[in-house]
Design a protein around this motif. Sequence first.
Motif, PDB file in Angstrom:
ATOM      1  N   LEU A  25       0.828  -1.215   0.000  1.00 13.93           N
ATOM      2  CA  LEU A  25       0.000   0.000   0.000  1.00 13.93           C
ATOM      3  C   LEU A  25       0.858   1.259   0.000  1.00 13.93           C
ATOM      4  O   LEU A  25       0.530   2.244  -0.670  1.00 13.93           O
ATOM      5  N   ALA A  28       2.084   1.672  -3.527  1.00 12.97           N
ATOM      6  CA  ALA A  28       1.017   2.192  -4.395  1.00 12.97           C
ATOM      7  C   ALA A  28       0.834   3.687  -4.187  1.00 12.97           C
ATOM      8  O   ALA A  28       0.724   4.447  -5.158  1.00 12.97           O
ATOM      9  N   ARG A  29       0.829   4.113  -2.930  1.00 14.71           N
ATOM     10  CA  ARG A  29       0.675   5.552  -2.652  1.00 14.71           C
ATOM     11  C   ARG A  29       1.828   6.359  -3.259  1.00 14.71           C
ATOM     12  O   ARG A  29       1.627   7.418  -3.843  1.00 14.71           O
ATOM     13  N   TRP A  32       1.257   6.615  -7.049  1.00 13.73           N
ATOM     14  CA  TRP A  32       0.174   7.536  -7.407  1.00 13.73           C
ATOM     15  C   TRP A  32       0.641   8.973  -7.237  1.00 13.73           C
ATOM     16  O   TRP A  32       0.323   9.845  -8.055  1.00 13.73           O
ATOM     17  N   ARG A  52      -1.105   0.302  -9.736  1.00 16.57           N
ATOM     18  CA  ARG A  52      -2.128  -0.745  -9.864  1.00 16.57           C
ATOM     19  C   ARG A  52      -1.568  -2.116  -9.497  1.00 16.57           C
ATOM     20  O   ARG A  52      -2.242  -2.918  -8.853  1.00 16.57           O
ATOM     21  N   LEU A  55      -1.387  -2.328  -5.776  1.00 16.47           N
ATOM     22  CA  LEU A  55      -2.714  -2.528  -5.195  1.00 16.47           C
ATOM     23  C   LEU A  55      -3.198  -3.968  -5.396  1.00 16.47           C
ATOM     24  O   LEU A  55      -3.837  -4.545  -4.513  1.00 16.47           O
ATOM     25  N   THR A  56      -2.866  -4.546  -6.531  1.00 18.55           N
ATOM     26  CA  THR A  56      -3.197  -5.946  -6.785  1.00 18.55           C
ATOM     27  C   THR A  56      -2.472  -6.847  -5.789  1.00 18.55           C
ATOM     28  O   THR A  56      -3.054  -7.786  -5.243  1.00 18.55           O
TER      29      THR A  56
END
Length: 94
Positions: A25, A28-29, A32, A52, A55-56
């Motif tokens: 996580l 991912a942050r 992004w 993505r 996150l997967t």
Amino acid sequence: MTAPAAVYARAHLDDYTLRRARRALRTARYWWQEAAAPLSYYRPRECRQYARQALTDAARLRRQFTALRARPVRHVTREQWAHITRAAGSHHQT
């Protein structure tokens, strides 16, 4: 004589899986934020793809954690852990 089966403490696997999910996580942050940065070294599309994927991974680890918590035992064998990992990875979200 057969070799003894490797046994893992469920609490250790809980902690291990949770740490990996949190790391996914955070990754991912990061991606992004990198995609939204005006002067990023990376292409925004590349960043979103990495986010993505992270996150997967986090979703897969969450399924793995849930399956592990559903077991009422204190220890898990290597074969059981491999089965939990395979089942969590083969589950496709829509």
